[in-house]
Design a protein around this motif. Sequence first.
Motif, short mmCIF file in Angstrom:
data_model
loop_
_atom_site.label_atom_id
_atom_site.label_comp_id
_atom_site.label_asym_id
_atom_site.label_seq_id
_atom_site.Cartn_x
_atom_site.Cartn_y
_atom_site.Cartn_z
N ILE A 1 37.93 -35.34 56.12
CA ILE A 1 36.79 -36.79 55.86
C ILE A 1 35.68 -36.18 54.72
O ILE A 1 35.78 -36.38 54.08
N VAL A 2 35.09 -35.33 56.29
CA VAL A 2 33.61 -34.32 56.02
C VAL A 2 33.99 -33.64 54.51
O VAL A 2 32.79 -33.54 54.30
N SER A 3 34.57 -32.40 54.85
CA SER A 3 34.56 -31.07 53.45
C SER A 3 35.16 -32.03 52.32
O SER A 3 34.63 -31.70 51.38
N VAL B 1 36.66 -46.35 58.26
CA VAL B 1 37.34 -45.92 59.48
C VAL B 1 38.15 -47.70 60.33
O VAL B 1 38.74 -47.82 60.86
N ALA B 2 36.34 -47.97 60.31
CA ALA B 2 36.60 -48.15 62.38
C ALA B 2 37.52 -50.22 61.03
O ALA B 2 37.85 -50.59 61.73
N ASP B 3 37.06 -49.99 59.75
CA ASP B 3 37.67 -50.98 59.18
C ASP B 3 39.21 -51.28 59.45
O ASP B 3 39.48 -52.11 59.31
N GLN B 4 39.54 -49.81 59.39
CA GLN B 4 41.24 -49.56 59.32
C GLN B 4 41.52 -50.06 60.07
O GLN B 4 42.76 -50.56 60.86
N ARG B 5 41.09 -50.12 61.67
CA ARG B 5 41.42 -49.79 62.98
C ARG B 5 40.82 -51.32 63.66
O ARG B 5 40.75 -51.57 64.56
N ARG C 1 41.04 -44.03 55.30
CA ARG C 1 42.00 -44.95 55.75
C ARG C 1 42.95 -43.71 56.09
O ARG C 1 43.84 -44.19 57.53
N ALA C 2 43.96 -42.81 55.18
CA ALA C 2 45.36 -42.64 55.59
C ALA C 2 44.60 -41.07 56.39
O ALA C 2 45.00 -41.13 57.60
N ALA C 3 43.65 -41.01 56.81
CA ALA C 3 43.06 -40.21 57.80
C ALA C 3 42.46 -41.35 58.65
O ALA C 3 42.82 -40.01 59.80
N ALA C 4 42.37 -41.38 58.93
CA ALA C 4 41.94 -42.59 60.53
C ALA C 4 43.45 -42.87 60.79
O ALA C 4 43.96 -42.99 61.94
N VAL D 1 37.45 -41.33 65.05
CA VAL D 1 37.12 -40.91 64.28
C VAL D 1 35.41 -41.28 63.78
O VAL D 1 35.08 -40.12 63.26
N ASP D 2 35.31 -42.26 63.99
CA ASP D 2 34.38 -43.05 63.08
C ASP D 2 32.99 -42.79 64.36
O ASP D 2 32.10 -42.31 63.83
#
Length: 263
Positions: free
Chosen positions: A162-164, A186-190, A101-104, A112-113
């Motif tokens: 996120i991926v790494s 990510v979607a939920d965060q947005r 969520r912080a990355a988003a 991002v998503d």
Amino acid sequence: MGSATTQALAAATAALNAAPSVDLDTARELFAAARIVGGSPQLSGALADPSASGDSRARVITDVFGGAFGATTTSLLTTVVRERWSTAAQLVDGIEELAVRAAAISAPGVDVDGELFSASRLVADNPEVELALGSRLGDDSAKGSLVQTLLAGRASDATILIVSSLVQQPRERRVRQMLSQAMDLVADQRGSIVATVFTATPLQPAQSERLSAVLTQRYGKKVGLNAVIDPSILGGLRVQIADDVIDASVAARLTDLRQRLAG
């Protein structure tokens, strides 16, 4: 997921959303914390110990991470461990969720998503890549380096982080499963949700807009579309949102017809 974990996640997410400054370093430090806590049964057990007071668990965070992480990260981790978690494993999952969520949050203008979906398709279309990233015997740092190589120039720093980070701490999860969960977070965060749309041929922009509008009205949230071309459905489309599947494909209709004729 236990009720304690549900409440703890809600409190941790609220603290993240209220934090005055959340950047990519915050996300990076939270991923590191999840890796450290998840890699030490003694530490994760102490931080999730229901018999210990919230203050004592918070002191452990200060002692372990206070000098290494920024004030925002340390404050968030303190909030996390003051809450009660159903299990130590769910505590680790919660820290990792905050990191995603912080990355988003750190990349407000970036899809991002959508980039995570593209990364997931890249993995799905390349069995060798999926094997390399998902192998239990592979070196974690090498997996992180492989992600950097694969996504450089294709994805933002937030998505690459996120991926790494996820492939370096799989905790018995498959790569595509982790990426799917990250997309949903990510979607939920947005304030939106993600639909995967399977079609035999690409949707036209106007068709995508209409479908998104219909789904948005149905689910009460903005719905973003990730498209997958699948010739086996013949025509029409199949939409998947979390566990919901709306199958309006020609293949599904033919299967239904055959079953009726046979029955």
